[in-house]
Write a protein that holds these residues in place. Structure first.
Motif, PDB file in Angstrom:
ATOM      1  N   THR A  70       1.515  -4.530  -3.153  1.00 54.85           N
ATOM      2  CA  THR A  70       0.461  -5.393  -2.543  1.00 54.85           C
ATOM      3  C   THR A  70      -0.801  -4.389  -2.166  1.00 54.85           C
ATOM      4  OG1 THR A  70       0.340  -5.873  -0.283  1.00 54.85           O
ATOM      5  CG2 THR A  70       1.201  -7.889  -1.735  1.00 54.85           C
ATOM      6  N   PHE A  71      -1.674  -4.146  -2.630  1.00 58.34           N
ATOM      7  CA  PHE A  71      -2.582  -3.405  -2.170  1.00 58.34           C
ATOM      8  C   PHE A  71      -2.899  -3.857  -0.775  1.00 58.34           C
ATOM      9  CE2 PHE A  71      -4.177  -4.016  -7.172  1.00 58.34           C
ATOM     10  CZ  PHE A  71      -3.954  -2.703  -7.351  1.00 58.34           C
ATOM     11  N   ASP A  72      -2.599  -4.388  -0.446  1.00 55.03           N
ATOM     12  CA  ASP A  72      -2.633  -5.058   0.769  1.00 55.03           C
ATOM     13  C   ASP A  72      -1.655  -3.928   1.590  1.00 55.03           C
ATOM     14  OD1 ASP A  72      -4.204  -6.015   3.549  1.00 55.03           O
ATOM     15  OD2 ASP A  72      -2.265  -7.050   4.213  1.00 55.03           O
ATOM     16  N   ALA A  73      -0.410  -4.024   1.952  1.00 53.24           N
ATOM     17  CA  ALA A  73      -0.021  -3.284   1.961  1.00 53.24           C
ATOM     18  C   ALA A  73      -0.340  -1.549   1.981  1.00 53.24           C
ATOM     19  CB  ALA A  73       1.956  -3.405   1.788  1.00 53.24           C
ATOM     20  N   VAL A  74      -0.948  -1.656   0.635  1.00 63.29           N
ATOM     21  CA  VAL A  74      -0.569   0.606   0.650  1.00 63.29           C
ATOM     22  C   VAL A  74      -1.986   0.724   1.825  1.00 63.29           C
ATOM     23  CG1 VAL A  74      -2.078   1.860  -1.251  1.00 63.29           C
ATOM     24  CG2 VAL A  74       0.278   0.660  -1.785  1.00 63.29           C
ATOM     25  N   GLU A  75      -3.812  -0.410   1.769  1.00 61.83           N
ATOM     26  CA  GLU A  75      -4.511  -0.163   2.333  1.00 61.83           C
ATOM     27  C   GLU A  75      -4.511  -0.489   3.474  1.00 61.83           C
ATOM     28  OE1 GLU A  75      -8.865  -1.688   1.302  1.00 61.83           O
ATOM     29  OE2 GLU A  75      -7.234  -2.993   1.119  1.00 61.83           O
ATOM     30  N   THR A  76      -3.499  -1.527   4.271  1.00 61.45           N
ATOM     31  CA  THR A  76      -3.633  -1.322   5.524  1.00 61.45           C
ATOM     32  C   THR A  76      -2.209   0.169   6.244  1.00 61.45           C
ATOM     33  OG1 THR A  76      -1.764  -2.974   5.212  1.00 61.45           O
ATOM     34  CG2 THR A  76      -3.860  -3.645   5.632  1.00 61.45           C
ATOM     35  N   SER A  77      -1.796   0.398   5.295  1.00 60.17           N
ATOM     36  CA  SER A  77      -0.059   1.454   5.894  1.00 60.17           C
ATOM     37  C   SER A  77      -0.874   3.044   6.254  1.00 60.17           C
ATOM     38  CB  SER A  77       0.180   1.680   4.730  1.00 60.17           C
ATOM     39  OG  SER A  77       1.080   0.194   3.990  1.00 60.17           O
ATOM     40  N   THR A  78      -0.475   3.469   7.162  1.00 61.30           N
ATOM     41  CA  THR A  78      -0.851   4.772   7.303  1.00 61.30           C
ATOM     42  C   THR A  78      -0.623   5.867   6.650  1.00 61.30           C
ATOM     43  OG1 THR A  78      -0.532   4.127   9.816  1.00 61.30           O
ATOM     44  CG2 THR A  78      -0.965   6.413   9.753  1.00 61.30           C
ATOM     45  N   VAL A  79       0.863   5.757   6.438  1.00 64.32           N
ATOM     46  CA  VAL A  79       1.745   6.807   4.930  1.00 64.32           C
ATOM     47  C   VAL A  79       2.009   6.063   3.987  1.00 64.32           C
ATOM     48  CG1 VAL A  79       3.199   8.429   5.105  1.00 64.32           C
ATOM     49  CG2 VAL A  79       1.814   7.906   7.023  1.00 64.32           C
ATOM     50  N   VAL A  80       1.955   6.387   3.110  1.00 64.03           N
ATOM     51  CA  VAL A  80       2.647   5.527   2.113  1.00 64.03           C
ATOM     52  C   VAL A  80       3.351   5.899   1.548  1.00 64.03           C
ATOM     53  CG1 VAL A  80       2.576   4.457  -0.065  1.00 64.03           C
ATOM     54  CG2 VAL A  80       0.866   4.528   1.900  1.00 64.03           C
ATOM     55  N   VAL A  81       5.020   5.825   1.457  1.00 67.54           N
ATOM     56  CA  VAL A  81       5.898   7.071   0.893  1.00 67.54           C
ATOM     57  C   VAL A  81       5.938   6.264  -0.209  1.00 67.54           C
ATOM     58  CG1 VAL A  81       7.576   8.560   1.153  1.00 67.54           C
ATOM     59  CG2 VAL A  81       7.001   7.753   3.109  1.00 67.54           C
ATOM     60  N   THR A  82       6.234   7.757  -1.680  1.00 72.23           N
ATOM     61  CA  THR A  82       6.295   6.666  -3.344  1.00 72.23           C
ATOM     62  C   THR A  82       7.913   7.751  -3.648  1.00 72.23           C
ATOM     63  OG1 THR A  82       5.119   8.466  -3.988  1.00 72.23           O
ATOM     64  CG2 THR A  82       3.927   6.166  -3.811  1.00 72.23           C
ATOM     65  N   MET A  83       8.268   6.928  -4.351  1.00 69.19           N
ATOM     66  CA  MET A  83       9.686   7.333  -4.839  1.00 69.19           C
ATOM     67  C   MET A  83      10.225   7.081  -6.302  1.00 69.19           C
ATOM     68  SD  MET A  83      12.142   6.155  -1.214  1.00 69.19           S
ATOM     69  CE  MET A  83      11.747   5.849   0.209  1.00 69.19           C
ATOM     70  N   GLY A  84       9.082   8.245  -7.059  1.00 64.56           N
ATOM     71  CA  GLY A  84       9.273   7.116  -8.064  1.00 64.56           C
ATOM     72  C   GLY A  84       8.609   6.203  -9.005  1.00 64.56           C
ATOM     73  N   CYS A  85       7.801   5.376  -7.965  1.00 65.42           N
ATOM     74  CA  CYS A  85       6.996   4.210  -8.549  1.00 65.42           C
ATOM     75  C   CYS A  85       6.058   4.830  -9.615  1.00 65.42           C
ATOM     76  CB  CYS A  85       6.334   3.650  -7.732  1.00 65.42           C
ATOM     77  SG  CYS A  85       5.234   4.338  -6.773  1.00 65.42           S
ATOM     78  N   GLY A  86       5.709   6.312  -9.939  1.00 62.10           N
ATOM     79  CA  GLY A  86       4.702   6.471 -10.825  1.00 62.10           C
ATOM     80  C   GLY A  86       3.266   6.351 -11.179  1.00 62.10           C
ATOM     81  N   ASP A  87       3.116   5.903 -11.334  1.00 64.67           N
ATOM     82  CA  ASP A  87       1.160   4.966 -11.589  1.00 64.67           C
ATOM     83  C   ASP A  87       1.188   4.224 -10.903  1.00 64.67           C
ATOM     84  OD1 ASP A  87       0.793   7.658 -12.356  1.00 64.67           O
ATOM     85  OD2 ASP A  87       0.805   7.471 -14.490  1.00 64.67           O
ATOM     86  N   THR A  88       2.253   2.647 -11.252  1.00 62.51           N
ATOM     87  CA  THR A  88       1.865   2.251 -10.425  1.00 62.51           C
ATOM     88  C   THR A  88       1.532   2.508  -8.881  1.00 62.51           C
ATOM     89  OG1 THR A  88       3.635   1.667 -10.515  1.00 62.51           O
ATOM     90  CG2 THR A  88       3.393   1.132 -11.829  1.00 62.51           C
TER      91      THR A  88
END
Length: 139
Positions: A70-88
């Motif tokens: 969700t956008f909220d989960a991203v927006e309210t995180s200090t650090v976002v670690v992506t593991m192959g989710c690409g442009d999504t």
């Protein structure tokens, strides 16, 4: 009082890599870091080989379920670690992003998942040292 950091681990299915990373971070940081995980296209269930690989180290992730990003989960995180989710993966200013290039354990047996698990653990330990610099190193 400084708010505790929060980390969101994101992969496509939220069934393997991100679940193992969340399990390690919860195990290593306890309540000192808020831990979240999500997927851009969540699977029906968690990868059984990931569950088995983590159980070998005494970490139980069997009760976890894939969750939608969700956008909220991203927006309210200090650090976002992506593991192959690409442009999504949504990008917000002020959020620190890390892209961990890791093999996708989908469809692999536990023998093939172990090296992925061990690399995730190493990276999570580094993340804990960065976010909680007063803590001792975990080994």
């Amino acid at each position: 009082m400084v708010a505790k950091p929060s980390v969101l681990f994101v992969c496509v299915h939220n069934a393997g890599r991100s679940q193992m990373a969340a399990g390690f971070l919860t195990h290593l940081a306890g309540a000192d870091i808020e831990v979240r995980s999500a997927g851009s296209a969540p699977a029906e269930s968690i990868n059984p080989a990931a569950v088995e690989a983590m159980a070998e180290l005494g970490i139980d992730i069997s009760d976890q379920r894939p969750k939608i990003l969700t956008f909220d989960a991203v927006e309210t995180s200090t650090v976002v670690v992506t593991m192959g989710c690409g442009d999504t993966c949504p990008v917000f200013p002020g959020v620190s992003y890390r892209d961990w290039i890791l093999d996708d354990p989908a469809g692999m047996g536990v023998e093939a998942v172990r090296p992925i698990r061990d690399e995730i653990r190493r990276r999570v330990e580094e993340l804990v040292a960065e976010l909680l610099p007063t803590r001792s190193r975990f080994h």
